[in-house]
Design an enzyme around this catalytic site. Structure first.
Site, short mmCIF file in Angstrom:
data_model
loop_
_atom_site.label_atom_id
_atom_site.label_comp_id
_atom_site.label_asym_id
_atom_site.label_seq_id
_atom_site.Cartn_x
_atom_site.Cartn_y
_atom_site.Cartn_z
N HIS A 82 0.81 -1.22 0.00
CA HIS A 82 0.00 0.00 0.00
C HIS A 82 0.85 1.27 0.00
O HIS A 82 0.31 2.37 -0.15
CB HIS A 82 -0.96 0.01 1.20
CG HIS A 82 -0.31 0.35 2.50
ND1 HIS A 82 0.04 -0.59 3.44
CD2 HIS A 82 0.07 1.55 3.02
CE1 HIS A 82 0.59 0.01 4.48
NE2 HIS A 82 0.62 1.30 4.25
N ASP A 134 -0.57 -7.64 1.75
CA ASP A 134 0.01 -6.29 1.71
C ASP A 134 1.54 -6.39 1.80
O ASP A 134 2.13 -6.19 2.86
CB ASP A 134 -0.56 -5.45 2.86
CG ASP A 134 -0.11 -4.00 2.78
OD1 ASP A 134 0.40 -3.58 1.72
OD2 ASP A 134 -0.27 -3.27 3.79
N GLY A 233 3.21 6.07 8.80
CA GLY A 233 4.61 6.29 8.49
C GLY A 233 5.47 5.10 8.86
O GLY A 233 6.59 4.97 8.36
N SER A 235 4.41 2.14 8.15
CA SER A 235 4.04 1.14 7.15
C SER A 235 5.25 0.60 6.42
O SER A 235 6.16 1.35 6.05
CB SER A 235 3.08 1.76 6.13
OG SER A 235 1.86 2.09 6.71
N GLY A 236 5.24 -0.69 6.17
CA GLY A 236 6.30 -1.31 5.39
C GLY A 236 7.47 -1.79 6.21
O GLY A 236 8.24 -2.64 5.75
#
Length: 647
Positions: A82, A134, A233, A235-236
């Site tokens: 995402h 994801d 922020g 994320s990932g």
């Protein structure tokens, strides 16, 4: 002489570990550690120490951080799907991947900036809540220079079992609270894994519906009362947990994906308005997507080496799958002169005719060496999740695995570096049972007698023999030593297991030594050999031994001098209900039985010598909440909403 040799061996081992820490680039072992301060209960966690998250990277657009990621290899970064609102060349040309980042305000030591060559988003990625698949892989335009502050993270093993309530870490430059500011310096927070059933239920309540969700690819982490979480922020970035196999390294169990709010409580969602509900942090479960990750990395390798294109779609460089022949050889690589590949995942399922049992013999074995088999390894299992042996390194004496079963599974996995010349395992269907000899690993699933080779005659020098014992469902294993041997006395927690092994010795006579350095019997609570229950030597008849769980492993070893008659022990299974009193209470253990012993010399009056356990070294807390411009925001954004990277 023995003391001098032991000291020399210890010094050599310590020096080797130091050299590995100074020069190695293995995954999951940072060179810098932060203190654990698990009492903090703020969404922002605590500021990390420079170098404690060497695998963490910052994805930036025009110099502004928007997502995190983690280093898998010198060329590949793992992050969340995402994080990419577009995959166009124009959009990607404006993005940068910063490794070695710590403080956004300065150029950090070992900091490196890269462009993105390709982005691989999972084909089944879906933005709808709960977001599934994801995950994305980024190929950089140049190789990363690894160092003290720049190292890869380990992927979990296919069968990695990390239990609920395990404390894991999230780090990042995300928001420090809902709608809060972004920190300049990397932060971290500890989050405990949530039971999968509770995770599924809570996610059903987030939108105020009890409709069953399709098969999910996520896991949850965070306290029910809230207060600690990842945020926009983050994320990932990886959810990093201590490896189940021990050894002090860390694996990326999840990729930070989304959440309802940031640090909200979520235990009473059903009594709240939908806009006020919360959730734990939601992370993509890497274990479920491991085949996809390995396939993508192999496809990229095939593009660079066209000769491998024909087999690039496979996770294994040789033929694997069901094996029904009565005899044959399983090998990897196909040619003895080759090396097995990186990022391999091979599974062979062997079945033999009824009335036969399996015999496995290692004809060749050269797999990357590591004390805990963390990186490349071959696992031999029977039935569902019943490992018999986990092998890596080289095999000095050809071991035999006597599998008292009609089927077995061989699972081989390799990481991203340092492949060996591989292995060749011969399998045969045999009739009847035979007493195991030195160099044997034997599966035991029935009540029986176990003893040292040649008992009651003297066992031989340089002997290694291992029994892997599994109790039937609802039973525990009881071992009674009928001959002299070491003895383990469990504490009361043993009784609480649904299955226990008890070993009762009838006779024990082994070479005695301080710390049982020479000839000994080691009682273990797991096949990985991380749960050491006791180490026994000398002479005498110890009390019965109970296992911690449904499995018990006995490992007998002798050195190159002085032998005795060894031991004889009776193995039996006790039902869980028989371990309890009629009133449901656990049976009382004597003061002697409540000792948790490690090294037991039966010729010494007070043998209770504690041995320090093996635990993953604590990492520092990880940061909680960076702001990604691309983080997803739900339709209830006026309340902070749910966003990928958790808000």
């Amino acid at each position: 002489m023995r003391a001098a040799a032991a000291l020399l061996s210890l010094c050599f081992w310590v020096n080797a570990v130091v050299r590995a820490a100074q020069t190695g680039s293995k995954c999951g072992v940072p060179h810098v550690w932060s203190p654990m301060v698990q009492s903090l209960r703020v969404v922002g966690g605590a500021e990390a120490q420079h170098g404690s998250h060497p695998w963490l990277v910052s994805l930036q657009v025009k110099g502004s951080h928007f997502c995190g990621g983690s280093i898998l290899t010198e060329r590949w970064i793992m992050t969340a799907a995402h994080c990419f609102t577009s995959l166009s060349k124009e959009y990607l040309s404006g993005l940068r991947v910063v490794v070695g980042e710590f403080d956004h305000r300065v150029d950090d030591e070992e900091e490196q900036v890269f462009g993105i060559k390709t982005v691989s988003v999972h084909e089944k990625y879906h933005h709808a809540s709960p977001m599934s698949h994801d995950i994305a892989l980024l190929e950089l335009d140049q190789d990363i220079r690894l160092g003290v502050h720049v190292l890869p993270i380990c992927l979990p093993l296919p069968d990695e079992k990390i239990l609920p309530k395990t404390s894991c870490i999230v780090g990042g430059w995300g928001r420090m609270k809902e709608k809060g500011r972004l920190p300049a310096v990397l932060r971290e927070v500890w989050l405990d894994l949530v039971d999968p059933a509770k995770c599924r239920y809570v996610l059903q309540t987030v939108k105020g519906t009890a409709r069953p969700q399709p098969a999910m690819t996520v896991l949850c982490a965070g306290p029910e009362r809230g207060g600690r979480d990842a945020c926009q922020g983050d994320s990932g970035g990886p959810l990093v947990c201590p490896a189940a196999s021990g050894g002090g390294h860390w694996v990326a169990l999840g990729v930070t994906s989304w959440g309802k709010g940031c640090g909200r409580s979520w235990g009473n969602n059903s009594s709240r308005l939908p806009s006020k509900r919360g959730s734990p942090g939601v992370f993509t479960d890497i274990r479920l997507l491991l085949p996809w990750i390995k396939r993508k990395l192999r496809e990229a390798l095939a593009d660079k080496q066209p000769q491998q294109a024909m087999r690039a779609s496979r996770l294994c460089s040789v033929s694997d799958g069901p094996v029904t022949d009565s005899e044959g050889v399983i090998r990897n690589p196909a040619l003895p002169t080759d090396h097995y590949g990186n990022n391999e995942l091979c599974v062979w399922s062997i079945s033999v005719p009824p009335g036969h049992f399996l015999l496995l013999e290692f004809e060749q074995f050269d797999v990357e060496n590591d004390s805990y088999c963390r990186y490349d390894r071959l696992t031999v299992s029977v039935g569902t999740h019943k490992p018999v042996g986990i092998f890596c390194g080289s095999v000095p004496r050809t071991p035999l695995l006597l599998i008292h079963s009609q089927n077995a599974t061989l699972l081989f996995s390799s990481d991203t570096s340092r492949a060996g010349s591989g292995f060749a395992v011969r399998y045969r269907a045999v009739e009847g049972r035979s007493d195991p000899g030195c160099g044997t690993v034997v599966l035991v699933q029935n009540q029986t007698i176990v003893h040292t080779p040649n008992y009651p005659q003297s066992y031989s020098n340089d002997c290694v023999l291992r029994w892997v014992i599994y109790a039937p469902r609802g039973h525990v294993v009881k071992v009674i030593i009928v001959c002299r041997l070491f003895i383990f006395i469990p504490n009361s927690s043993v009784i609480s297991c649904c299955c226990v092994s008890q070993l009762e010795f009838a006779d024990v006579e082994l070479e005695e030594s301080d710390g049982c350095l020479y000839d000994s019997l080691t009682v273990l609570g797991d096949v990985e050999r991380t749960e050491e229950i006791a180490v026994l030597c000398g002479g005498g008849v110890p009390p019965p031994v109970l296992s911690y769980h449904s499995v018990m492993v006995l490992q007998f070893t002798s050195d190159s001098s002085i032998t005795h008659r060894g031991f004889r022990a009776a193995l039996s299974f006790i039902s869980h209900t028989d371990l309890r009193h009629g009133d449901g209470r656990q049976p009382q253990l004597t003061a002697e039985q409540q000792h948790v012993t490690s090294y037991v010399n039966l010729d010494v009056a007070d043998p209770d010598v504690q041995r320090p356990g093996r635990r993953a070294r604590p990492l520092q807390r990880t940061a909680e909440d960076p702001r990604p411009p691309v983080d997803l925001v739900s339709d209830d954004d006026d309340d902070g909403g749910e966003s990928s990277g958790t808000e």
